[in-house]
Design a protein around this motif. Sequence first.
Motif, PDB file in Angstrom:
ATOM      1  N   VAL A 199     -11.387  10.171   8.351  1.00 31.58           N
ATOM      2  CA  VAL A 199     -12.743  10.076   7.814  1.00 31.58           C
ATOM      3  C   VAL A 199     -12.630   9.622   6.360  1.00 31.58           C
ATOM      4  O   VAL A 199     -12.026  10.315   5.531  1.00 31.58           O
ATOM      5  N   THR A 200     -13.189   8.462   6.042  1.00 28.79           N
ATOM      6  CA  THR A 200     -13.095   7.952   4.685  1.00 28.79           C
ATOM      7  C   THR A 200     -13.980   8.756   3.737  1.00 28.79           C
ATOM      8  O   THR A 200     -15.062   9.211   4.107  1.00 28.79           O
ATOM      9  N   SER A 226      -9.494   7.413  -0.284  1.00 30.26           N
ATOM     10  CA  SER A 226      -9.116   8.730   0.217  1.00 30.26           C
ATOM     11  C   SER A 226      -9.695   8.968   1.605  1.00 30.26           C
ATOM     12  O   SER A 226     -10.769   8.467   1.934  1.00 30.26           O
ATOM     13  N   TYR A 227      -8.975   9.772   2.395  1.00 28.80           N
ATOM     14  CA  TYR A 227      -9.393  10.120   3.746  1.00 28.80           C
ATOM     15  C   TYR A 227      -9.140  11.598   3.988  1.00 28.80           C
ATOM     16  O   TYR A 227      -8.238  12.188   3.402  1.00 28.80           O
ATOM     17  N   VAL A 228      -9.917  12.163   4.897  1.00 30.16           N
ATOM     18  CA  VAL A 228      -9.599  13.461   5.481  1.00 30.16           C
ATOM     19  C   VAL A 228      -9.234  13.170   6.925  1.00 30.16           C
ATOM     20  O   VAL A 228     -10.013  12.540   7.657  1.00 30.16           O
ATOM     21  N   GLY A 229      -8.050  13.581   7.311  1.00 28.51           N
ATOM     22  CA  GLY A 229      -7.567  13.307   8.660  1.00 28.51           C
ATOM     23  C   GLY A 229      -7.638  14.535   9.543  1.00 28.51           C
ATOM     24  O   GLY A 229      -7.299  15.637   9.116  1.00 28.51           O
ATOM     25  N   TYR A 268      -5.390  15.751   3.741  1.00 29.93           N
ATOM     26  CA  TYR A 268      -5.994  14.827   2.784  1.00 29.93           C
ATOM     27  C   TYR A 268      -4.999  13.692   2.606  1.00 29.93           C
ATOM     28  O   TYR A 268      -3.816  13.920   2.348  1.00 29.93           O
ATOM     29  N   THR A 269      -5.478  12.460   2.741  1.00 31.44           N
ATOM     30  CA  THR A 269      -4.620  11.290   2.608  1.00 31.44           C
ATOM     31  C   THR A 269      -5.177  10.392   1.518  1.00 31.44           C
ATOM     32  O   THR A 269      -6.375  10.115   1.480  1.00 31.44           O
ATOM     33  N   GLY A 270      -4.297   9.930   0.650  1.00 34.72           N
ATOM     34  CA  GLY A 270      -4.686   8.986  -0.395  1.00 34.72           C
ATOM     35  C   GLY A 270      -3.880   7.716  -0.257  1.00 34.72           C
ATOM     36  O   GLY A 270      -2.692   7.758   0.066  1.00 34.72           O
ATOM     37  N   THR A 271      -4.528   6.575  -0.453  1.00 38.57           N
ATOM     38  CA  THR A 271      -3.838   5.289  -0.430  1.00 38.57           C
ATOM     39  C   THR A 271      -4.158   4.538  -1.714  1.00 38.57           C
ATOM     40  O   THR A 271      -5.237   4.695  -2.285  1.00 38.57           O
ATOM     41  N   SER A 272      -3.211   3.712  -2.133  1.00 36.13           N
ATOM     42  CA  SER A 272      -3.402   2.927  -3.341  1.00 36.13           C
ATOM     43  C   SER A 272      -2.865   1.525  -3.120  1.00 36.13           C
ATOM     44  O   SER A 272      -1.709   1.355  -2.716  1.00 36.13           O
ATOM     45  N   THR A 273      -3.715   0.518  -3.353  1.00 35.82           N
ATOM     46  CA  THR A 273      -3.338  -0.895  -3.251  1.00 35.82           C
ATOM     47  C   THR A 273      -3.913  -1.631  -4.449  1.00 35.82           C
ATOM     48  O   THR A 273      -5.119  -1.584  -4.679  1.00 35.82           O
ATOM     49  N   ASP A 274      -3.073  -2.318  -5.194  1.00 30.91           N
ATOM     50  CA  ASP A 274      -3.520  -3.100  -6.354  1.00 30.91           C
ATOM     51  C   ASP A 274      -4.410  -2.284  -7.294  1.00 30.91           C
ATOM     52  O   ASP A 274      -5.414  -2.777  -7.796  1.00 30.91           O
ATOM     53  N   THR A 332       0.839  -1.186   0.000  1.00 34.46           N
ATOM     54  CA  THR A 332       0.000   0.000   0.000  1.00 34.46           C
ATOM     55  C   THR A 332       0.877   1.239   0.000  1.00 34.46           C
ATOM     56  O   THR A 332       1.723   1.416   0.881  1.00 34.46           O
ATOM     57  N   PHE A 333       0.679   2.105  -0.977  1.00 35.85           N
ATOM     58  CA  PHE A 333       1.385   3.379  -1.073  1.00 35.85           C
ATOM     59  C   PHE A 333       0.458   4.465  -0.520  1.00 35.85           C
ATOM     60  O   PHE A 333      -0.721   4.494  -0.845  1.00 35.85           O
ATOM     61  N   THR A 334       0.990   5.336   0.326  1.00 38.45           N
ATOM     62  CA  THR A 334       0.190   6.390   0.945  1.00 38.45           C
ATOM     63  C   THR A 334       0.861   7.747   0.742  1.00 38.45           C
ATOM     64  O   THR A 334       2.080   7.862   0.845  1.00 38.45           O
ATOM     65  N   TYR A 335       0.064   8.760   0.452  1.00 40.37           N
ATOM     66  CA  TYR A 335       0.566  10.140   0.396  1.00 40.37           C
ATOM     67  C   TYR A 335      -0.371  11.021   1.207  1.00 40.37           C
ATOM     68  O   TYR A 335      -1.536  10.698   1.407  1.00 40.37           O
ATOM     69  N   LYS A 336       0.175  12.141   1.679  1.00 44.06           N
ATOM     70  CA  LYS A 336      -0.603  13.019   2.545  1.00 44.06           C
ATOM     71  C   LYS A 336      -0.184  14.466   2.298  1.00 44.06           C
ATOM     72  O   LYS A 336       1.008  14.763   2.176  1.00 44.06           O
TER      73      LYS A 336
END
Length: 175
Positions: free
Chosen positions: A154-155, A128-131, A117-123, A96-100
């Motif tokens: 928060v998803t 996306s989330y707001v933290g 703002y956080t984004g994750t990417s898997t496969d 899982t790659f994550t950026y914020k």
Amino acid sequence: MKKLLLSALAVCAFTFSNAQEDEKSTSSALSQGSIVVEANTGSWTTGNTAFSLSSVDGDTAYNFGVEGGYFIMDNLAIKAGLGYGDASSEDDIDGTFTYKVGAKYYAMGKFPVGVDYTGTSTDGEAVSYVGLQGGYAWFVADNISVEPTVRYNVTLDDEKAESGFQGLIGFALHF
């Protein structure tokens, strides 16, 4: 009794003068133009740029990441972070790659509150989330702080992920 009173007065005077010095040095670490580099330890969960390692029933999960920021004004930093995590489970899921990206404000120079703002990417699947986070900054030196923090993610994709809390302990270097 007189010696005890004078000793107590001396300790209070030293503590007050030391607190004034710490406040001055803390404010320079959080001043406009300063840079912060931060690493967190925390749970392996929603959108994460923290360091973590867990093992349950032979399945091991890890995560690592780092965040950095620039103070655009006193006590307010614009931040960005990157993270990567993976798990050794029977599911053939890639890491899982994550950026914020976000902002962090130090209220009274001691209480960091942030939104990002956080984004994750898997496969190829992105979530996306707001933290939202808040904590306490304990400056152990002029440019080093330890920051225990509570965070709520928060998803933005209810069908793909759930919202969740995180407990983090951050270690920050201020330049």
